[in-house]
Scaffold this active site. Sequence first.
Site, mmCIF file in Angstrom:
data_model
loop_
_atom_site.group_PDB
_atom_site.id
_atom_site.type_symbol
_atom_site.label_atom_id
_atom_site.label_comp_id
_atom_site.label_asym_id
_atom_site.label_seq_id
_atom_site.Cartn_x
_atom_site.Cartn_y
_atom_site.Cartn_z
ATOM 1 N N LYS A 30 0.868 -1.221 0.006
ATOM 2 C CA LYS A 30 -0.024 0.012 -0.050
ATOM 3 C C LYS A 30 0.875 1.246 -0.068
ATOM 4 O O LYS A 30 0.635 2.226 -0.832
ATOM 5 C CB LYS A 30 -1.024 0.012 1.139
ATOM 6 C CG LYS A 30 -1.798 1.336 1.379
ATOM 7 C CD LYS A 30 -2.621 1.142 2.510
ATOM 8 C CE LYS A 30 -1.850 1.144 3.657
ATOM 9 N NZ LYS A 30 -1.237 2.265 4.400
ATOM 10 N N THR A 31 1.693 1.167 0.743
ATOM 11 C CA THR A 31 2.707 2.594 1.018
ATOM 12 C C THR A 31 3.546 2.770 -0.579
ATOM 13 O O THR A 31 3.652 3.939 -0.808
ATOM 14 C CB THR A 31 3.698 2.422 1.915
ATOM 15 O OG1 THR A 31 3.115 2.181 3.279
ATOM 16 C CG2 THR A 31 4.549 3.663 2.066
ATOM 17 N N ASP A 235 -4.825 8.100 3.734
ATOM 18 C CA ASP A 235 -4.216 6.652 4.056
ATOM 19 C C ASP A 235 -4.946 6.096 5.271
ATOM 20 O O ASP A 235 -5.441 7.000 6.157
ATOM 21 C CB ASP A 235 -2.803 6.769 4.354
ATOM 22 C CG ASP A 235 -2.116 5.493 4.542
ATOM 23 O OD1 ASP A 235 -2.502 4.480 4.006
ATOM 24 O OD2 ASP A 235 -0.737 5.269 5.043
ATOM 25 N N GLN A 266 -9.248 -4.310 8.769
ATOM 26 C CA GLN A 266 -8.154 -3.991 9.694
ATOM 27 C C GLN A 266 -8.739 -2.885 10.559
ATOM 28 O O GLN A 266 -7.787 -2.196 11.204
ATOM 29 C CB GLN A 266 -6.912 -3.796 8.929
ATOM 30 C CG GLN A 266 -6.121 -5.071 8.579
ATOM 31 C CD GLN A 266 -4.683 -4.565 8.069
ATOM 32 O OE1 GLN A 266 -3.865 -4.486 8.799
ATOM 33 N NE2 GLN A 266 -4.536 -4.499 6.836
ATOM 34 N N ARG A 629 0.260 -10.458 10.570
ATOM 35 C CA ARG A 629 1.667 -10.185 10.895
ATOM 36 C C ARG A 629 2.557 -11.192 10.752
ATOM 37 O O ARG A 629 3.700 -10.811 10.490
ATOM 38 C CB ARG A 629 1.581 -9.967 12.363
ATOM 39 C CG ARG A 629 0.555 -9.067 12.987
ATOM 40 C CD ARG A 629 0.674 -7.620 12.241
ATOM 41 N NE ARG A 629 -0.274 -7.629 11.039
ATOM 42 C CZ ARG A 629 -0.525 -6.639 10.146
ATOM 43 N NH1 ARG A 629 0.371 -5.958 10.115
ATOM 44 N NH2 ARG A 629 -1.527 -6.608 9.216
#
Length: 756
Positions: A30-31, A235, A266, A629
């Site tokens: 995503k980033t 974001d 999330q 994770r």
Amino acid sequence: MSEGLNKAQQEAVSHHAGPLVVIAGPGSGKTRVMTQRIADMVHSGIAPGSILAITFTNKAAEEMLRRTMQLLSIPELDSFHGNGFFGSAALGLEEDRPVLRTFHSFCARLLRRHAHRLEPYTSQFSIYDSVDQKQLVTEVMKQLQLDRTAFPPRASMSTISQWKNQMVSPEIAIDQAATFRDRELGKLYGRYQELLEERDAADFDDLLLLVVRLLTEHPDVLERLQERFQYVMIDEFQDTNRPQYLIAKLLSQSHSNICVTGDPDQSIYSWRGASPDNFNRFREDFPQHQVVTLEQNYRSTPQILEVASRLAGSEFGHRELFTENADGNAVRVQQLHDERTESRRVCDHVESWLSEGVSSDQIAVLYRVNSLSRAIEEEFVRRRLQYAVVGGMSFYERKEIKDILGYLRAARSSRDDVALQRIFNTPARGIGKVSLERFQDAAISNGRTMGEHLRRSDCTEGIKGKAKKGIDHLREVLEKLEDRLSGGLADLVEQAIEASGYISHLERSEPENWQEREQNLQELVAAAAETEEILDLARQQPLQRHEDNEDDFDPLTIFLERIALVADADSQEELKEKVSLMTLHAAKGLEFEKVIIIGVEETLIPHSRHGEVEGIDEEKRLLYVGVTRAMEELVLTHSSWRRRFQEREPRLPSSFLSELEGTSIEFDRSPSRSGHTSPTVWDEESAHDSEEDDGLHPGAWVQHELLGRGRVNTVQGYGSSRRITVRFENGEERQLVVAYAPLTPISPPDEEWEAC
């Protein structure tokens, strides 16, 4: 700018105009997409200064900033932090650079220029941090003559923050109040806000609310912002609250060039006002939106993603996360007997991974509630494994634990003034600073410790009113505990909690999270019961001891020593590489090669309070966050029994696990012991299975920290309560309890000494 991007990422990067929703699964880049999108827009001719990107944390903003500057080949990154809302263009932003900020940073800069238009504020307004807010709330309480115990400042601040996040004004809060307490809180809120305005000050929630007010009351400011920022990016959109959503909507409603990125699955911060419903609001407010879903995961193995996909339930449609990563080990779900067996199994996994060369900082143990860390921490200490509790305190360092231990220590010894000072006015019993100083001075002048002075009938001479009653009450509490010192250890801990009035104190002072702190106290009682159980077993067959060691088995002494050993391990010099222990909430945004999630049981995941689960969907999303994770290996554990206070309670596997049936998960269901009339009685097969050969068996060689090297002759009992007889090289034979003996299994010496 599309090199190395997959098809969905390319679609998101190349979409410049019009509303766009990027549903970004965990580990989907995503980033990278956001930073590449900014660079692609600039390279296509869009003015950099017309791009506004907002995220939630300074860390995320800095990372986006660093990557974007690299892509745009813009030097002097430090100077970018200072590009402000003053100078060129309508808001003073440099036109050659995009603006990347957090919501609060953006709002603060904007208000510096325009706050004077929001009467009674000026552009020199102050921003109050949490310390300032608490001081102001305390002042208001004095003005309104509100009892501090009934309206704890921190809890009152939390309630006010919730109202602000929901855009509830003081007037509405008072009007909707269902109880006298709620009405008084509403009045406190109103006066608090009045004083903020009188003092030209704003708290962090106000930064958002004032900008909403600015944009709605002053169309000219909104128009200039809309002209300035032709392209808006938000974001972590699932974490936005109502004011943040309105700011994003207002900034982009004229041109609709808004891109929101995030993952509804999330969204785990409803208690902060965040809501995944903002995705639905976006769809309604921008009906022409397009949706790009990033389903390819670059973090985890296919086996881990198979589990994650079963837990995903986005309202934007079910997603099948996939990866081109190589296959890994199957996800394991392990059923264990109790929390001690669970902690041993966790440490077995950790030791195995470490032996394979995995760095300890790439291993994480996750749990839903903080109280579950207690047994894990103790086993880590016993095995000398380095760990760090991330985003919180170690179990025995938590305030409520240290407070109750303070009562035990003060009752045990009249000379432990450190413990006594800790509990002297905790819970609050009207003993102010002046009265405490008088009490201390009287003790010193009579050559006594505070504890010795407290035990005298004349200890309150010169002290009157509430303070005198408070000291008398404290003496009565300690007398009750002293009378029980020779009794059961777990009963003693329960009595300390009850006699001190600590639960009522938590309800008053921590209305938002007192149940979690109560769980920690329950776990403290469980730890005491566990210690007592081990010592009772040892007493059934008395150990060979020297006559001067008759106090070796005083339960309270051993209990406090056990705790001190764990606390001492926590205070050792910081090491860079440690296994991470943390809650599922604290794990969001992180990744580890190896992850163990413990306590995947009903009442824990999903978490319930007093038998009720609040927000089952969010609980499922929380497990989803924990699962995703993991990069290479994932283990989920649940226990058949857990201690609650002194009793062992049967536990059921989490209902979420039933949704994983049919996958490639390995379900390791150990023999159930639920059929036993007493949960403390183990069958032979299960007991030996739970130990998994820890090296402490007849004939094994061990190293004792003080006594040196020796060989195990006999073993009695099971688990950490086992008693082993060891003969040492000096000829001495000792019986030791495994839970407390500082023993390490070692390889046999080349030549076994003749004495054995």
